[in-house]
Design a protein around this motif. Structure first.
Motif, PDB file in Angstrom:
ATOM      1  N   ASP B 202       0.833  -1.210   0.000  1.00  0.00           N
ATOM      2  CA  ASP B 202       0.000   0.000   0.000  1.00  0.00           C
ATOM      3  C   ASP B 202       0.863   1.255   0.000  1.00  0.00           C
ATOM      4  OD1 ASP B 202      -2.107  -1.672   0.110  1.00  0.00           O
ATOM      5  OD2 ASP B 202      -2.407  -1.519   2.270  1.00  0.00           O
ATOM      6  N   TYR B 203       2.144   1.078   0.311  1.00  0.00           N
ATOM      7  CA  TYR B 203       3.049   2.233   0.396  1.00  0.00           C
ATOM      8  C   TYR B 203       4.064   2.219  -0.753  1.00  0.00           C
ATOM      9  CZ  TYR B 203       0.909   2.316   4.966  1.00  0.00           C
ATOM     10  OH  TYR B 203      -0.018   2.338   5.977  1.00  0.00           O
ATOM     11  N   GLY B 204       3.665   1.670  -1.889  1.00  0.00           N
ATOM     12  CA  GLY B 204       4.570   1.613  -3.032  1.00  0.00           C
ATOM     13  C   GLY B 204       5.414   0.349  -3.012  1.00  0.00           C
ATOM     14  N   PRO B 205       6.243   0.183  -4.050  1.00  0.00           N
ATOM     15  CA  PRO B 205       7.044  -1.038  -4.128  1.00  0.00           C
ATOM     16  C   PRO B 205       8.053  -1.137  -2.987  1.00  0.00           C
ATOM     17  CG  PRO B 205       7.699   0.529  -5.832  1.00  0.00           C
ATOM     18  CD  PRO B 205       6.473   1.087  -5.185  1.00  0.00           C
ATOM     19  N   MET B 206       8.182  -2.334  -2.430  1.00  0.00           N
ATOM     20  CA  MET B 206       9.187  -2.555  -1.382  1.00  0.00           C
ATOM     21  C   MET B 206      10.158  -3.629  -1.846  1.00  0.00           C
ATOM     22  SD  MET B 206       7.179  -2.432   2.229  1.00  0.00           S
ATOM     23  CE  MET B 206       6.111  -1.054   2.671  1.00  0.00           C
ATOM     24  N   ASP B 227      17.961   7.175   3.521  1.00  0.00           N
ATOM     25  CA  ASP B 227      18.499   8.360   2.860  1.00  0.00           C
ATOM     26  C   ASP B 227      17.306   9.271   2.576  1.00  0.00           C
ATOM     27  OD1 ASP B 227      17.233   7.293   0.642  1.00  0.00           O
ATOM     28  OD2 ASP B 227      19.041   7.072  -0.570  1.00  0.00           O
ATOM     29  N   ASP B 228      17.411  10.171   1.599  1.00  0.00           N
ATOM     30  CA  ASP B 228      16.283  11.095   1.434  1.00  0.00           C
ATOM     31  C   ASP B 228      15.139  10.505   0.626  1.00  0.00           C
ATOM     32  OD1 ASP B 228      17.644  11.026  -0.872  1.00  0.00           O
ATOM     33  OD2 ASP B 228      18.051  13.180  -1.024  1.00  0.00           O
ATOM     34  N   ARG B 229      15.268   9.244   0.226  1.00  0.00           N
ATOM     35  CA  ARG B 229      14.203   8.631  -0.559  1.00  0.00           C
ATOM     36  C   ARG B 229      13.687   7.331   0.059  1.00  0.00           C
ATOM     37  NH1 ARG B 229      14.789   7.026  -6.945  1.00  0.00           N
ATOM     38  NH2 ARG B 229      12.767   6.015  -7.131  1.00  0.00           N
ATOM     39  N   PHE B 230      14.613   6.522   0.583  1.00  0.00           N
ATOM     40  CA  PHE B 230      14.232   5.209   1.100  1.00  0.00           C
ATOM     41  C   PHE B 230      14.611   5.063   2.573  1.00  0.00           C
ATOM     42  CE2 PHE B 230      15.286   4.341  -3.431  1.00  0.00           C
ATOM     43  CZ  PHE B 230      14.026   3.913  -3.843  1.00  0.00           C
ATOM     44  N   GLU B 231      13.910   4.144   3.229  1.00  0.00           N
ATOM     45  CA  GLU B 231      14.412   3.724   4.535  1.00  0.00           C
ATOM     46  C   GLU B 231      14.347   2.211   4.594  1.00  0.00           C
ATOM     47  OE1 GLU B 231      11.960   4.819   7.877  1.00  0.00           O
ATOM     48  OE2 GLU B 231      10.258   5.163   6.538  1.00  0.00           O
ATOM     49  N   GLY B 232      15.162   1.655   5.484  1.00  0.00           N
ATOM     50  CA  GLY B 232      15.212   0.211   5.514  1.00  0.00           C
ATOM     51  C   GLY B 232      15.554  -0.335   6.877  1.00  0.00           C
ATOM     52  N   LEU B 248      10.418   6.237   2.062  1.00  0.00           N
ATOM     53  CA  LEU B 248      10.443   6.950   3.332  1.00  0.00           C
ATOM     54  C   LEU B 248       9.019   7.123   3.864  1.00  0.00           C
ATOM     55  CD1 LEU B 248      13.110   7.870   4.478  1.00  0.00           C
ATOM     56  CD2 LEU B 248      12.661  10.169   3.627  1.00  0.00           C
ATOM     57  N   GLY B 249       8.816   6.788   5.134  1.00  0.00           N
ATOM     58  CA  GLY B 249       7.512   7.007   5.746  1.00  0.00           C
ATOM     59  C   GLY B 249       6.603   5.783   5.794  1.00  0.00           C
ATOM     60  N   ALA B 250       7.017   4.683   5.156  1.00  0.00           N
ATOM     61  CA  ALA B 250       6.193   3.466   5.185  1.00  0.00           C
ATOM     62  C   ALA B 250       6.344   2.787   6.557  1.00  0.00           C
ATOM     63  CB  ALA B 250       6.632   2.516   4.080  1.00  0.00           C
ATOM     64  N   PRO B 251       5.280   2.103   7.022  1.00  0.00           N
ATOM     65  CA  PRO B 251       5.372   1.427   8.329  1.00  0.00           C
ATOM     66  C   PRO B 251       6.229   0.163   8.228  1.00  0.00           C
ATOM     67  CG  PRO B 251       3.238   1.033   7.327  1.00  0.00           C
ATOM     68  CD  PRO B 251       3.973   1.930   6.391  1.00  0.00           C
ATOM     69  N   ASN B 256       8.053  -5.767   8.127  1.00  0.00           N
ATOM     70  CA  ASN B 256       9.211  -6.537   8.534  1.00  0.00           C
ATOM     71  C   ASN B 256       8.792  -7.801   9.300  1.00  0.00           C
ATOM     72  OD1 ASN B 256      12.064  -6.458   8.454  1.00  0.00           O
ATOM     73  ND2 ASN B 256      11.995  -6.225  10.672  1.00  0.00           N
ATOM     74  N   ASP B 257       7.857  -7.623  10.249  1.00  0.00           N
ATOM     75  CA  ASP B 257       7.391  -8.765  11.033  1.00  0.00           C
ATOM     76  C   ASP B 257       6.702  -9.791  10.136  1.00  0.00           C
ATOM     77  OD1 ASP B 257       8.362  -7.530  13.191  1.00  0.00           O
ATOM     78  OD2 ASP B 257       6.435  -6.828  13.992  1.00  0.00           O
ATOM     79  N   ARG B 258       5.886  -9.279   9.219  1.00  0.00           N
ATOM     80  CA  ARG B 258       5.137 -10.211   8.352  1.00  0.00           C
ATOM     81  C   ARG B 258       6.068 -11.024   7.474  1.00  0.00           C
ATOM     82  NH1 ARG B 258       0.420  -6.734   5.690  1.00  0.00           N
ATOM     83  NH2 ARG B 258       0.024  -8.653   4.543  1.00  0.00           N
ATOM     84  N   ILE B 259       7.096 -10.363   6.937  1.00  0.00           N
ATOM     85  CA  ILE B 259       8.014 -11.083   6.056  1.00  0.00           C
ATOM     86  C   ILE B 259       8.831 -12.102   6.836  1.00  0.00           C
ATOM     87  CG2 ILE B 259      10.059 -10.824   4.587  1.00  0.00           C
ATOM     88  CD1 ILE B 259       8.805  -7.979   3.936  1.00  0.00           C
ATOM     89  N   ASN B 260       9.389 -11.653   7.945  1.00  0.00           N
ATOM     90  CA  ASN B 260      10.233 -12.573   8.712  1.00  0.00           C
ATOM     91  C   ASN B 260       9.433 -13.722   9.319  1.00  0.00           C
ATOM     92  OD1 ASN B 260      13.136 -11.687   8.644  1.00  0.00           O
ATOM     93  ND2 ASN B 260      12.099  -9.753   9.074  1.00  0.00           N
ATOM     94  N   GLY B 261       8.134 -13.454   9.605  1.00  0.00           N
ATOM     95  CA  GLY B 261       7.287 -14.513  10.120  1.00  0.00           C
ATOM     96  C   GLY B 261       6.953 -15.547   9.054  1.00  0.00           C
ATOM     97  N   ALA B 262       7.108 -15.173   7.783  1.00  0.00           N
ATOM     98  CA  ALA B 262       6.700 -16.070   6.691  1.00  0.00           C
ATOM     99  C   ALA B 262       7.853 -16.915   6.153  1.00  0.00           C
ATOM    100  CB  ALA B 262       6.082 -15.253   5.558  1.00  0.00           C
ATOM    101  N   ILE B 263       9.082 -16.610   6.615  1.00  0.00           N
ATOM    102  CA  ILE B 263      10.246 -17.353   6.096  1.00  0.00           C
ATOM    103  C   ILE B 263      10.479 -18.618   6.912  1.00  0.00           C
ATOM    104  CG2 ILE B 263      12.746 -17.289   5.765  1.00  0.00           C
ATOM    105  CD1 ILE B 263      12.549 -14.314   5.300  1.00  0.00           C
ATOM    106  N   ARG B 264      10.633 -19.718   6.199  1.00  0.00           N
ATOM    107  CA  ARG B 264      11.012 -20.971   6.887  1.00  0.00           C
ATOM    108  C   ARG B 264      12.267 -21.524   6.245  1.00  0.00           C
ATOM    109  NH1 ARG B 264       7.625 -25.027   6.094  1.00  0.00           N
ATOM    110  NH2 ARG B 264       6.153 -23.979   4.697  1.00  0.00           N
ATOM    111  N   TRP B 265      13.122 -22.124   7.036  1.00  0.00           N
ATOM    112  CA  TRP B 265      14.354 -22.719   6.494  1.00  0.00           C
ATOM    113  C   TRP B 265      14.243 -24.225   6.504  1.00  0.00           C
ATOM    114  CZ3 TRP B 265      17.542 -19.742   3.887  1.00  0.00           C
ATOM    115  CH2 TRP B 265      17.426 -18.372   4.090  1.00  0.00           C
ATOM    116  N   LEU B 266      14.590 -24.832   5.404  1.00  0.00           N
ATOM    117  CA  LEU B 266      14.384 -26.276   5.238  1.00  0.00           C
ATOM    118  C   LEU B 266      15.682 -27.028   5.510  1.00  0.00           C
ATOM    119  CD1 LEU B 266      12.966 -25.686   1.671  1.00  0.00           C
ATOM    120  CD2 LEU B 266      11.511 -25.890   3.688  1.00  0.00           C
ATOM    121  N   ASN B 267      16.011 -27.154   6.776  1.00  0.00           N
ATOM    122  CA  ASN B 267      17.203 -27.994   7.012  1.00  0.00           C
ATOM    123  C   ASN B 267      17.096 -28.837   8.275  1.00  0.00           C
ATOM    124  OD1 ASN B 267      17.536 -25.919   8.856  1.00  0.00           O
ATOM    125  ND2 ASN B 267      19.126 -24.916   7.634  1.00  0.00           N
TER     126      ASN B 267
END
Lengths: 185, 267
Positions: B202-206, B227-232, B248-251, B256-267
């Motif tokens: 909803d806040y543009g491409p990430m 920087d003056d355009r992006f934050e990370g 800049l300004g996106a929540p 971050n929580d949603r992405i990291n919660g969705a990653i699983r490692w297969l080992n």
């Protein structure tokens, strides 16, 4: 005299705006245009010359680009024209992609590299009429309509060529695969 | 539509989001599989076509244009001057033109100096972004986003299955992503192969980088950067570092929580 000074400063402002616009275009499109040019001529030096000449012409006629959104097809049209001019001037020797050193620093595993080289060779072998729409779609991210406009074809023809391009590639690659299997037996 | 037409249309545009095609594919798992195959093939094509761009190309283009523009403005001024000269004095002498040209050159020095200083600045930026050993993780991430800035303009959807096909190579799996994936590429992060993807929010491409932590590619520096355009934000994990870069300004935290919660490692 005063009016003259004003118009002079207006010229400077216009110039600065033009420059900003131009620099944006260069930064946004130079990589994609280089890759497209590379696959048209398959020579890194000629590709760079083509991109240089394209941007120089773009600078000279930047005022004719009214809609910034049309920049991509506009630049591509200039580049294709430059490439055609190259053939009018002189017939270059084509280097075979097999002899080229395409070092892609992004791929790290040997498998990936081999697979990429095989695909690159087959792309190089595609007839121009199939390769060019495919490059415009995959490298430049152009839509069917944009490709039709740039190549001056109707959209159905573009779609047919894109279909045939991928079909031919798939067939050629599976032949390669079989040969590889045959050789290892 | 029949299967033949379906295959032709998907082969022509594997990432098509045409409603008719999507609905036709949903009726049969084989058709969906064909789409996945063609999308995977397209990624292979894109990777194969992605030849390296010579370092400093943008800088050289701007320098070349600046040099030409300089020459051309000199010539134009001379030409513009010509009619005035003829009205002032009878037949213009070549000698006069020579003097004109040299005085014009003096006047042209200011823009030339400006162009030169811009070039130095551009050069300094490019140079600094190429020293990829010791500078901080955040800068590295931002430099990578700018290097592939076009990745933010793509709009065609890439399926989660295709993403996972690539991700599996690194030993990972994504349960979901918070938006439509529009860019997917294996990239090199200081010698470590990682996944580079872009999704629409909803806040543009990430941008998301998932980079195995073996080589500590994102080892040094703060977790948050901007920087003056992006934050990370960098999430340093046991298996991999996940870097999220947004406008800049996106929540950031939420995504971050949603992405990291969705990653699983297969080992």
């Amino acid at each position: 005299m005063l009016g003259n000074e004003n118009s002079k400063s207006q010229v400077l402002v216009d110039m600065a705006e033009k420059k900003t616009r131009y620099e944006k275009l260069v930064h946004i499109y130079h990589s994609e245009l280089y890759r497209f040019a590379y696959w048209l001529c398959r020579d890194p030096n000629i590709a760079e010359d083509l991109v240089q000449e394209t941007f120089l012409r773009a600078w000279r006629s930047l005022d004719s680009l009214l809609d910034q959104k049309a920049a991509k097809p506009w630049l591509l049209t200039i580049l294709r024209r430059e490439n055609a001019r190259r053939f009018e001037r002189k017939q270059f020797d084509y280097s075979d992609v097999e002899n080229d050193t395409l070092v892609d620093e992004k791929s790290v595993t040997l498998d990936d590299e081999m697979e990429q080289t095989v695909i690159q060779r087959q792309i190089a072998k595609l007839p121009d009429e199939y390769r060019e729409p495919l490059l415009l779609q995959v490298v430049m991210g152009c839509s069917g309509e944009e490709i039709a406009e740039i190549l001056d074809l109707n959209k159905n023809t573009v779609m047919t060529r894109l279909y045939r391009a991928r079909n031919q590639l798939k067939e050629a690659l599976s032949r390669d695969d079989e040969q590889l299997k045959g050789a290892s037996n | 539509m029949d299967d033949l037409e379906f295959r032709r249309r998907i082969s022509a545009q594997p990432n098509s989001t045409d409603k008719e095609l999507v609905e036709f594919a949903e009726q049969h798992s084989e058709r969906q599989e064909f789409i996945n195959d063609m999308q995977a093939f397209d990624l292979d094509l894109a990777n194969a076509l992605d030849v390296p761009v010579p370092a400093g190309l943008a800088e050289r283009i701007l320098a070349n244009t600046a040099a030409h523009a300089q020459n051309e403005s000199l010539t134009t001024e001379q030409v513009n001057q010509a009619p005035a000269d003829t009205s002032a004095q009878t037949p213009p002498q070549q000698k006069d033109n020579l003097i004109e040209a040299s005085t014009r050159f003096k006047r042209a020095r200011l823009p030339l100096a400006m162009a030169a200083s811009v070039l130095v600045a551009v050069g300094a930026f490019l140079f600094s972004s190429e020293q990829n050993v010791a500078y901080a993780a955040g800068e590295h991430a931002l430099a990578h986003v700018y290097y592939e800035i076009n990745s933010l303009q793509k709009t065609e959807a890439i399926s989660l299955a295709t993403v996972n096909e690539k991700f599996a190579v690194l030993g990972g799996h994504l349960d979901e992503l918070p938006g439509k994936v529009t860019y997917l590429m294996f990239c090199d992060f200081k010698g470590q192969k990682g996944l580079h993807l872009v999704f629409e929010s909803d806040y543009g491409p990430m941008t998301v980088f998932i980079v195995p932590s073996k080589q500590q590619s994102f080892g040094i520096g703060d977790n948050d950067f901007q920087d003056d355009r992006f934050e990370g934000h960098i999430n340093r994990g046991a298996d991999a570092d996940t870097i999220l870069v947004a406008s800049l300004g996106a929540p950031l935290e939420n995504y971050n929580d949603r992405i990291n919660g969705a990653i699983r490692w297969l080992n």
